[in-house]
Design an enzyme around this catalytic site. Sequence first.
Site, mmCIF file in Angstrom:
data_model
loop_
_atom_site.group_PDB
_atom_site.id
_atom_site.type_symbol
_atom_site.label_atom_id
_atom_site.label_comp_id
_atom_site.label_asym_id
_atom_site.label_seq_id
_atom_site.Cartn_x
_atom_site.Cartn_y
_atom_site.Cartn_z
ATOM 1 N N ASP A 218 36.997 41.299 48.094
ATOM 2 C CA ASP A 218 37.934 43.224 47.450
ATOM 3 C C ASP A 218 37.062 43.968 47.162
ATOM 4 O O ASP A 218 37.088 44.571 45.737
ATOM 5 C CB ASP A 218 38.933 43.403 47.154
ATOM 6 C CG ASP A 218 39.670 44.991 46.784
ATOM 7 O OD1 ASP A 218 39.644 45.111 47.976
ATOM 8 O OD2 ASP A 218 40.262 45.312 45.576
ATOM 9 N N ASP A 235 37.067 41.882 38.472
ATOM 10 C CA ASP A 235 38.367 41.867 39.351
ATOM 11 C C ASP A 235 38.048 40.619 40.375
ATOM 12 O O ASP A 235 38.227 41.165 42.216
ATOM 13 C CB ASP A 235 38.264 43.000 40.051
ATOM 14 C CG ASP A 235 39.360 44.102 39.557
ATOM 15 O OD1 ASP A 235 39.730 43.775 38.084
ATOM 16 O OD2 ASP A 235 38.693 45.579 39.932
#
Length: 297
Positions: A218, A235
């Site tokens: 991502d 993340d």
Amino acid sequence: MSEDYGFLDEEDVEIAGDEFEEIDVADTDVDTTARRQDREFDEFRKRLKDVERLKVEQGAFDDATLAALYKLVQDGHVQAFGGPLSTGKEANVYEARGKAGNVAVKIYRINATDFRQMKEYLAGDPRFEGIGNNKQDTVLAWTRKEFANLSRAGKAGVRVPKPIAVQRNVLVMELVGQAEERRAPRLAEVDVENPEQAYEVVREYMRRLYAAGLVHGDLSEYNMIVHEGELVIIDMGQAVTVHHPNAQEFLERDCENVAAFFTRQGIAVTGDELEAYVTETALEDVGLGEADETTDE
């Protein structure tokens, strides 16, 4: 009366109740310690819930999460809580004081709304085989997965927040860039003064991740922050191994996102070019490039 039955002689039995007189019901050290720990936990739970800045919607601080936080406090990883740094559908991140300074405490919600998306990234990851459809098991595995991904990325020379501890659905990690209640900006939020250099750093980090067997999954300008002139990838929860069935798809998407951002910064690069650099250079670094060429011949 039948010979099979009869009364015992009185001298053969003790007075009724004597067998209970030797039982010691006094507190043992274990009992005392257990009760003290229960009291301390109750006080900890009340103190945490009473801190206005930590009141959270959707039950992020359920009893199991409080128990995990308490264990992290007992182990010395967390000493005091500050305010929230970010809130999201899946997790909230809080500032806290740790052993050697401030840390970030990421708390994943057991009732995460993106449960199915989590399953997509977990299913097929050989590190987490056997995870069923239980939502709690999935979230706990996801938390361990982020800790493992951060550890592997850091060892590969990728600048990520350093993982410190994990307990159930709670992850403690290095706090990067928080100063005077202001967080470090994301790459998307800054004017990139030297896009060529920034691109070189990002593609090198992607290469190192791939060489270490990971794909971020991502990656974009929204999952990179800038702190004191340093790019930090964040993340890492959804990162998968290169053996994941969707790893190639995720890598292509990462490359397209990164190439699109830097194209807007004036860098002539395509997603295919970036992917070729990430994969071919990474394979050469781990000694697979020459072997592949020999096989092709």
